[in-house]
Design an enzyme around this catalytic site. Structure first.
Site, mmCIF file in Angstrom:
data_model
loop_
_atom_site.group_PDB
_atom_site.id
_atom_site.type_symbol
_atom_site.label_atom_id
_atom_site.label_comp_id
_atom_site.label_asym_id
_atom_site.label_seq_id
_atom_site.Cartn_x
_atom_site.Cartn_y
_atom_site.Cartn_z
ATOM 1 C CG ASP A 1 -2.706 -8.715 15.959
ATOM 2 O OD1 ASP A 1 -3.508 -7.983 16.587
ATOM 3 O OD2 ASP A 1 -1.474 -8.515 15.975
ATOM 4 C CG ASP B 1 -2.084 -0.928 1.144
ATOM 5 O OD1 ASP B 1 -2.402 -1.349 0.020
ATOM 6 O OD2 ASP B 1 -2.670 -1.253 2.187
#
Length: 519
Positions: free
Chosen positions: A244, A96
């Site tokens: 996560d 990105d």
């Protein structure tokens, strides 16, 4: 000190200690759990197999990247050299970036493609969802049955895929996490302290939770997921800063089992500056509280054993220890003065008792972690004191992140600065002026407390005050001198969520980015 003020100070101090002591004793419990289970083998031994049985599966290695010019080549090169059949391996560079990381990554991708490695350079038009969004995009494209995630500051060992695959022969296993090793532990005192913090986390927090049958988390990197587990748990979501931790709990609440392999290590870079460490710890802390707000209501009402629920509460709310530590520091000297004002001078020795109760579990915890790493006893006291000093110093900047997490504030994902092999080639963290001023103010307050304690003969309070003073001085001055712009004076501009990143950088931009362990 007025009578009623003295009583109020003592009551508040007692309340803070009552809330803090469980966090300290919990470390001892995890240490015991990890050590007892390790001696007895049990479920850990059942997940250790020497080789995969049957045809090898397809594996995708995912490398989420955003403006990582200092480390991207190292990252891609290591991932493309893992020891696994090329026809079954896929590497995704989930890039990105809006700086020259794009060109550097493209060059390494082309190089490895020419040598027969299937490596894709995945570029999104919008950085929606930050890291979680990039991983979700990669998962949608991936051909592998298993997905190994490696952050930009990690270096894949050649045997990492085969080491993490074995436990997946148990069809109920959804994720396998490796231990983190340290590329630059010896760089300075801060990296050595963080290495000790991380070793304690992996050997005893992750190890204890795993061996005790509690829920534990994927650490964001150095772990492999079964694709079916990802899909069943609802995939990557960006509504917290710790995607996560969030996904880990959702998966285990769906019935998937996780495995932690203590004897498999993946080396990564430790933040070498105070400013970089603060960026990392604030994201982990705010995201952890966000995840607690999101996950705990359902988990506490669910069918899981009380031991699992209790551990989840302490795990997800663990960052609450930071504001409590900050409050304790502010109350250290006033509480001693209050006892003397109330004629309770004979109880001043309680400061030493409290100091021992609050610090001894951590001393044992981190000393045991150092021994597990094979470090000598020599210098152990200094090493542990350094760890405690860093932890106390972090209580100032992290407390604000905890408050933002409790309020449900949505902040952008700011990744941890990485430097790579060569000092000065990476980028620094942004200036955190108010945080630094606050820390230096706390340092000045603690030093004044210490001077007043000496003048007033409050000898029992001095060790505690000195430890707090060392933490705030260390991180305050470290933040003051480490949060500097790069040589051309240009700081990175973070595009707002959902806005285009590509093509927006000025020519020649050198990016600038932004320990209780997250999750």
């Amino acid at each position: 000190m007025p009578h009623m003020v003295s009583i109020a100070v003592l009551v508040l101090t007692a309340a803070v200690l009552a809330l803090l002591v469980p966090f300290a004793t919990h470390r001892t419990y995890l240490l015991w759990l990890a050590s007892a289970r390790r001696r007895g083998g049990g479920r850990e031994a059942s997940h250790r197999t020497s080789a995969w049985v049957g045809p090898l599966p397809r594996v995708t290695i995912q490398l989420p990247v955003y403006n990582e010019r200092a480390v991207v080549a190292r990252l891609i090169d290591a991932a493309c050299q893992v020891d696994y059949p090329h026809h079954l391996l896929e590497v995704q560079v989930l890039d990105d970036s809006n700086d020259d990381t794009v060109e550097l990554a493209a060059e390494r991708v082309a190089y490895w493609r020419s040598r027969g490695v299937r490596v894709d350079h995945v570029r999104r038009q919008r950085r929606t969802g930050f890291k979680a969004g990039a991983l979700a995009e990669g998962a949608a494209r991936a051909r592998g049955e298993f997905l190994l995630v490696l952050d930009a500051d990690f270096v894949a060992p050649p045997d990492i895929v085969m080491s993490l695959l074995s436990p997946f022969q148990d069809a109920g296993v959804g994720m396998v996490q490796a231990r983190w090793d340290h590329l630059n532990e010896a760089e300075n005192g801060l990296t050595r302290a963080q290495a000790s913090l991380l070793d304690g986390h992996f050997y005893f927090e992750q190890g204890g939770r795993y061996r005790g049958g509690r829920f534990f988390n994927f650490n964001g990197t150095g772990g492999m997921w079964r694709r079916r587990c990802l899909v069943d748990a609802g995939g990557w979501r960006a509504d917290t800063l710790t995607e996560d931790l969030d996904l880990s709990y959702r998966a285990q609440m769906r019935g998937w089992r996780f495995v932690f392999l203590e004897d498999v290590g993946v080396p990564g870079e430790i933040p070498a500056s105070v400013s970089a460490l603060k960026v990392q710890q604030r994201r982990w802390s705010q995201g952890g509280i966000q995840t607690a707000r999101k996950i705990l209501p359902e988990l506490l009402q669910g069918p899981w054993p009380l031991a699992v629920k209790g551990e989840a509460v302490i795990h997800l709310c663990g960052h609450m220890a930071h504001p409590l530590t900050l409050m304790l520091g502010l109350l250290l000297f006033p509480s001693a003065v209050a006892r003397r004002s109330l004629g309770l001078e004979e109880y001043l020795f309680m400061d030493l008792v409290v100091f021992a109760m609050a610090t001894l579990p951590f001393v044992v915890f981190y000393a045991a972690a150092a021994r597990r790493r094979g470090k000598p006893w020599r210098g152990m006291v200094g090493r542990v004191v350094s760890v405690l000093s860093v932890g106390i110093g972090l209580s100032a900047p992290v407390s604000r992140a905890v408050a933002r997490g409790m309020r449900g504030t949505a902040d952008p994902f700011v990744r941890t600065p990485k430097r790579g092999w060569v000092p000065g080639t990476g980028y620094s963290a942004p200036r955190l002026g108010w945080d630094v001023a606050f820390e230096l103010g706390l340092a000045a307050l603690m030093l004044s407390y210490l001077a007043a304690a000496v003048a007033g003969a409050y000898y029992a309070s001095m060790p505690f005050i000195a430890l707090f003073a060392s933490g705030y001085v260390r991180l305050g001055l470290g933040g003051l001198f480490s949060a500097r712009p790069t040589t051309n004076g240009v700081q990175e501009q973070h595009a707002p969520e959902g806005q285009p990143d590509h093509g927006s950088r000025p020519g020649g931009l050198v990016p600038v980015a932004g320990l209780v362990v997250g999750g």
